[in-house]
Motif scaffolding. Sequence first.
Motif, short mmCIF file in Angstrom:
data_model
loop_
_atom_site.label_atom_id
_atom_site.label_comp_id
_atom_site.label_asym_id
_atom_site.label_seq_id
_atom_site.Cartn_x
_atom_site.Cartn_y
_atom_site.Cartn_z
N TYR A 357 0.86 -1.18 0.00
CA TYR A 357 0.00 0.00 0.00
C TYR A 357 0.90 1.24 0.00
O TYR A 357 1.90 1.28 0.72
CB TYR A 357 -0.91 0.01 1.24
CG TYR A 357 -1.74 1.28 1.32
CD1 TYR A 357 -2.96 1.38 0.68
CD2 TYR A 357 -1.27 2.38 2.04
CE1 TYR A 357 -3.70 2.55 0.74
CE2 TYR A 357 -2.01 3.55 2.10
CZ TYR A 357 -3.22 3.63 1.45
OH TYR A 357 -3.95 4.78 1.50
N PRO A 358 0.56 2.26 -0.80
CA PRO A 358 -0.54 2.30 -1.76
C PRO A 358 -0.17 1.58 -3.05
O PRO A 358 1.01 1.37 -3.35
CB PRO A 358 -0.71 3.81 -2.00
CG PRO A 358 0.66 4.37 -1.78
CD PRO A 358 1.28 3.54 -0.70
N ALA A 359 -1.18 1.20 -3.81
CA ALA A 359 -0.93 0.55 -5.09
C ALA A 359 -0.38 1.57 -6.08
O ALA A 359 -0.84 2.70 -6.15
CB ALA A 359 -2.24 -0.05 -5.63
N SER A 360 0.65 1.17 -6.81
CA SER A 360 1.24 2.07 -7.80
C SER A 360 2.03 1.24 -8.80
O SER A 360 2.24 0.04 -8.62
CB SER A 360 2.15 3.12 -7.13
OG SER A 360 3.22 2.48 -6.46
N SER A 361 2.48 1.90 -9.85
CA SER A 361 3.29 1.22 -10.86
C SER A 361 4.67 0.90 -10.29
O SER A 361 5.05 1.37 -9.22
CB SER A 361 3.45 2.12 -12.09
OG SER A 361 4.21 3.27 -11.75
N ARG A 362 5.45 0.12 -11.06
CA ARG A 362 6.81 -0.19 -10.62
C ARG A 362 7.64 1.08 -10.44
O ARG A 362 8.34 1.26 -9.45
CB ARG A 362 7.49 -1.12 -11.63
CG ARG A 362 6.91 -2.52 -11.66
CD ARG A 362 7.73 -3.41 -12.57
NE ARG A 362 7.14 -4.73 -12.68
CZ ARG A 362 7.67 -5.73 -13.36
NH1 ARG A 362 8.83 -5.55 -13.98
NH2 ARG A 362 7.08 -6.90 -13.43
N TRP A 363 7.56 1.99 -11.43
CA TRP A 363 8.33 3.22 -11.33
C TRP A 363 7.80 4.13 -10.22
O TRP A 363 8.56 4.84 -9.57
CB TRP A 363 8.35 3.96 -12.67
CG TRP A 363 9.32 3.35 -13.63
CD1 TRP A 363 9.03 2.67 -14.78
CD2 TRP A 363 10.74 3.34 -13.51
NE1 TRP A 363 10.18 2.22 -15.38
CE2 TRP A 363 11.26 2.63 -14.63
CE3 TRP A 363 11.65 3.85 -12.58
CZ2 TRP A 363 12.62 2.43 -14.83
CZ3 TRP A 363 13.00 3.65 -12.78
CH2 TRP A 363 13.48 2.95 -13.89
N GLY A 364 6.49 4.07 -10.00
CA GLY A 364 5.92 4.83 -8.90
C GLY A 364 6.47 4.37 -7.56
O GLY A 364 6.83 5.18 -6.69
N ARG A 365 6.55 3.04 -7.39
CA ARG A 365 7.12 2.50 -6.15
C ARG A 365 8.61 2.81 -6.05
O ARG A 365 9.12 3.09 -4.97
CB ARG A 365 6.89 0.99 -6.08
CG ARG A 365 5.45 0.61 -5.73
CD ARG A 365 5.30 -0.87 -5.49
NE ARG A 365 5.65 -1.63 -6.68
CZ ARG A 365 6.43 -2.70 -6.69
NH1 ARG A 365 7.00 -3.11 -5.57
NH2 ARG A 365 6.68 -3.36 -7.81
N PHE A 366 9.30 2.75 -7.19
CA PHE A 366 10.74 3.03 -7.17
C PHE A 366 11.00 4.46 -6.71
O PHE A 366 11.81 4.69 -5.80
CB PHE A 366 11.33 2.81 -8.58
CG PHE A 366 12.79 3.15 -8.67
CD1 PHE A 366 13.75 2.23 -8.34
CD2 PHE A 366 13.20 4.42 -9.08
CE1 PHE A 366 15.11 2.55 -8.42
CE2 PHE A 366 14.54 4.76 -9.15
CZ PHE A 366 15.50 3.81 -8.83
N TRP A 367 10.33 5.43 -7.32
CA TRP A 367 10.58 6.82 -6.96
C TRP A 367 10.07 7.15 -5.56
O TRP A 367 10.67 7.94 -4.84
CB TRP A 367 9.97 7.76 -7.99
CG TRP A 367 10.70 7.73 -9.30
CD1 TRP A 367 10.23 7.32 -10.51
CD2 TRP A 367 12.07 8.10 -9.51
NE1 TRP A 367 11.21 7.40 -11.48
CE2 TRP A 367 12.35 7.87 -10.89
CE3 TRP A 367 13.09 8.58 -8.70
CZ2 TRP A 367 13.59 8.13 -11.45
CZ3 TRP A 367 14.34 8.84 -9.25
CH2 TRP A 367 14.58 8.61 -10.61
N SER A 368 8.97 6.54 -5.17
CA SER A 368 8.48 6.73 -3.80
C SER A 368 9.50 6.21 -2.79
O SER A 368 9.80 6.88 -1.78
CB SER A 368 7.15 5.99 -3.62
OG SER A 368 6.78 5.93 -2.26
N SER A 369 10.05 5.03 -3.07
CA SER A 369 11.06 4.47 -2.17
C SER A 369 12.31 5.34 -2.13
O SER A 369 12.89 5.58 -1.06
CB SER A 369 11.43 3.05 -2.61
OG SER A 369 10.31 2.20 -2.60
#
Length: 399
Positions: A357-369
């Motif tokens: 959570y939250p659901a996101s694309s691979r790149w969304g998770r990458f940049w969030s991380s």
Amino acid sequence: MRATVDASMRMRTVRNLVQMGFWAPSMAFLRRCNEAGIATHLIPMHAEETTPVATKKPSAVIGRMSESVPLGLEKPTQALEQAVAFVRAVKAEAISSDDEGTLGWLARHRESFEPECRVMASSAAAIERMMRKSEQSAVARKAGFRVLPTWLIAPGEDGAAVREFPVCVRPTEMHSVEPEFKAERVEDRGALEGFLRGLRWTSALIAQPFLVGPNRVLHGVRGEDGRLLGLECFRTVCKHRGFALTIERCELPEDLSRAAERFAALADLRGAFHFDLLEDGGTGEIYFLEVNYRMGGTTAKVVRLGFDEPMLALTAFGLAPPREPRALTPARRVTGKRMLAGRLIESLRRPAGALDYPASSRWGRFWSSARQLATVPDALLSWRDVRGSLWYLRRGGRM
């Protein structure tokens, strides 16, 4: 509810404390005790199937170390003799653990330690009752929490009683299932039967309708006299594989405060505890998942956010440190960078998991991380304890 301490409470100064088992909540607790002038000592613990081995001190705040003993509620006679001898050798006035089974074991053998050494645990009867997730759910309903439909899957059963899908399946006790898992989303009956065939479990599994949304974590401390010393609410900003990765403080709704206080009284919880709740991302309704009658995986994070759970836990059992520790400087958000780095790497290899959570694309998770790695402080990394920080980065798990 802000932390409150009654100045009239009779307190006993604790200068030496023994901790059974060591992982993230232990490190946060023992570091805080050390800042308050308490010498902290460690009895490491090992899984039943492993052979005890000599270990180096995992943190600079650890004084003396004992040989290890088994995890869990059942321990051989020599474990009690060893623990009592170690407590006497270091002249400990208190003993604690962040393992639920070990807390139950300490509570059952309270008379072997007290009155010289306070056992920081709820009563044996209360712990035995809360070990049953079905009993937790019953108490939660009575206390005023919303509770999802719940099915228990006894060892060896195929889950035929489950009536809704998809469901989230979780163990009801720590170290009771092989291979170990925190939670698993299961889409239909065939998938459930297949999933169960791959497991061996000794305590019931719990299945509930799967919901997508953030978790709320309520951390509280209740004194032996029944007074609630503190209760604070925290919200997950980011979950990875079902774990609360990044959290922040949030307002505590009045209905949840009343339910938590009533639950703690009905269950007769003493010391530190925390409720895991789940918010339905669609309706906003908040549901009870479980209560942990110990310090837990988010303890280090809430301390970094300003909730002094360690000092309140001492107060709950009539204990006072030799000196006041430095005031906490609350962060706005806090994370676990070890797991966060794993999330960043994993985002390049595979889609988000069902429990993320939250659901996101691979790149969304990458940049969030990447942003969180750069801007959000870690709960356990500290220049005051380089050895402990390196142990956390290298090991991360239980000792």
